[in-house]
Design an enzyme around this catalytic site. Structure first.
Site, PDB file in Angstrom:
ATOM      1  N   PRO A 100       3.247   7.818  -7.666  1.00  0.00           N
ATOM      2  CG  PRO A 100       1.056   8.331  -7.028  1.00  0.00           C
ATOM      3  CD  PRO A 100       1.895   7.261  -7.681  1.00  0.00           C
ATOM      4  CB  ALA A 103       0.182   9.410  -3.343  1.00  0.00           C
ATOM      5  N   GLY A 104       0.732   7.704  -0.243  1.00  0.00           N
ATOM      6  CA  GLY A 104       0.319   6.493   0.477  1.00  0.00           C
ATOM      7  C   GLY A 104       0.556   5.221  -0.307  1.00  0.00           C
ATOM      8  N   GLY A 106       3.655   3.918  -0.864  1.00  0.00           N
ATOM      9  CA  GLY A 106       4.913   3.276  -0.478  1.00  0.00           C
ATOM     10  C   GLY A 106       6.134   3.812  -1.205  1.00  0.00           C
ATOM     11  CB  SER A 107       6.944   7.010  -2.934  1.00  0.00           C
ATOM     12  OG  SER A 107       6.553   7.871  -1.878  1.00  0.00           O
ATOM     13  CB  SER A 108       9.469   6.899   1.781  1.00  0.00           C
ATOM     14  OG  SER A 108       8.560   6.255   2.634  1.00  0.00           O
ATOM     15  CB  ALA A 109       8.674   1.474   1.786  1.00  0.00           C
ATOM     16  CB  ALA A 110       9.475   1.999  -3.578  1.00  0.00           C
ATOM     17  CG  ASP A 147       4.520   1.580   4.163  1.00  0.00           C
ATOM     18  OD1 ASP A 147       3.559   0.904   4.579  1.00  0.00           O
ATOM     19  OD2 ASP A 147       4.448   2.806   3.967  1.00  0.00           O
TER      20      ASP A 147
HETATM   21  C1  MEV Z   1       1.588   3.947   6.166  1.00  0.00           C
HETATM   22  O1  MEV Z   1       1.750   3.511   4.838  1.00  0.00           O
HETATM   23  C2  MEV Z   1       0.918   2.900   6.999  1.00  0.00           C
HETATM   24  C3  MEV Z   1       0.666   3.276   8.453  1.00  0.00           C
HETATM   25  O2  MEV Z   1       0.001   2.162   9.042  1.00  0.00           O
HETATM   26  C4  MEV Z   1       1.965   3.575   9.205  1.00  0.00           C
HETATM   27  C5  MEV Z   1       2.841   2.342   9.391  1.00  0.00           C
HETATM   28  O3  MEV Z   1       2.391   1.219   9.236  1.00  0.00           O
HETATM   29  O4  MEV Z   1       4.020   2.568   9.770  1.00  0.00           O
HETATM   30  C6  MEV Z   1      -0.246   4.474   8.585  1.00  0.00           C
END
Ligand code: MEV
Length: 307
Positions: A100, A103-104, A106-110, A147
């Site tokens: 998704p 949602a935390g 890692g979609s943008s890093a992927a 990420d």
């Molecule tokens: C975000 O996925 C993780 C955070 O620690 C931000 C970051 O590491 O840049 C909240």
């Protein structure tokens, strides 16, 4: 300028086990790559002068990478292509993913890692990570780089900003449930909330950030000795601590308490918080937790964290 793209490229999703936010302040974090990441495919477009298009149907994303675009995804994608002097026209890029977005996980890093690999398939992993961070800055301001490192490398990593990553030699893999709250959030907003609280209350927040860093090293010990009860207890404490930074949410607390009430050894928010997902160590008999999730309309993503 390069004119070619590789036919395809992949990146991992990520789940932060411990240490989100404190990692921004130089403490360690512990994270795992998710094999259900992102795969991009590139095809030449019939019109070689047309701007590159990017389509990821699972994220309802369909856009032209037009220079000067105000769309953050276009800006980030072009920033990554520019790192390697990549093409600006003549390609269609299509993405397939089970992750998704927002949602935390890692979609943008992927996305930025897979794009970097499309344009520079020969580049070493550190160069791919650096290019991904250039794109991540468009989305998140000052990302720690965690990420991007996980999206490029996968595995289970102890990460400290600016240092070489350490791969954790776990004695065994373990199951992990990811419980999406359904509440999208912005990493940049959550990171800024923590920064504001830290700057208002430095004497109070510094020990909280320090404790989150200690939690990571206890978590690493727990993984090396396959002590999931210890890992779970550290996760519970981390949820309380990271919520104290100002990024908790009632829905996240509800998911954590449901997981614990149904026998999970540990649960916590993962990623930037404010929404996004909770992670939980599933109980030996997960039927009660599965039922509770169904009643809350939550569909758990059941993954295996492996070396
Ligand atoms: C975000 O996925 C993780 C955070 O620690 C931000 C970051 O590491 O840049 C909240």
């Amino acid at each position: 300028m390069r004119s070619d793209l590789a036919p395809s490229a992949e990146a991992f999703g990520k789940v932060i086990l411990l240490g989100e936010h404190s990692v921004v302040y130089g403490h360690p974090a512990l994270a795992a790559g998710l094999p259900q990441g992102l795969r991009l495919e590139a095809r030449r477009s019939p019109n070689s002068a047309e701007a590159i298009s990017l389509s990821i149907p699972a994220w309802e994303l369909e856009l032209a990478l037009t220079p000067g675009s105000e769309h953050p995804v276009a800006q980030a994608a072009l920033a990554v292509l520019d790192v390697f002097d990549g093409p600006r026209t003549g390609w269609r890029i299509v993405g397939e993913t089970h992750l998704p977005s927002r949602a935390g996980l890692g979609s943008s890093a992927a996305l930025t890692v897979a794009l970097a690999r499309l344009v520079a398939p020969e580049a070493p992993v550190d160069a791919i990570i650096d290019a991904s961070i250039v794109g991540e800055r468009v989305f998140h301001g000052e990302p720690s780089g965690l990420d991007s490192a996980v999206a490029a490398r996968g595995g289970v990593l102890r990460f400290v900003r600016g240092e070489a990553v350490q791969e954790i030699a776990m004695s065994a893999g373990f199951p992990l449930w990811i419980l999406p709250s359904g509440m999208p959030r912005s990493t940049a907003v959550e990171v800024a909330k923590v920064r504001a609280r830290h700057d208002r209350l430095p004497r109070l927040m510094t020990p909280v950030l320090d404790a989150l860093g200690v939690a990571v090293d206890l978590g690493v010990d727990a993984l090396i000795s396959n002590d999931l009860m210890l890992l779970g207890e550290v996760m519970k404490v981390s949820h309380e601590l990271v919520s104290g930074l100002g990024v908790g949410a009632p829905k996240l607390d509800q998911l954590v308490s449901q997981a614990l009430a149904h026998g999970s050894a540990g649960a916590k928010l993962t990623g930037a918080g404010g929404g996004g997902c909770v992670i939980a160590l599933p109980p030996t008999d997960p039927s009660g937790l599965r039922q509770a999730c169904a009643e809350l309309g939550v569909v758990p993503l059941e993954v295996e964290v492996v070396r």
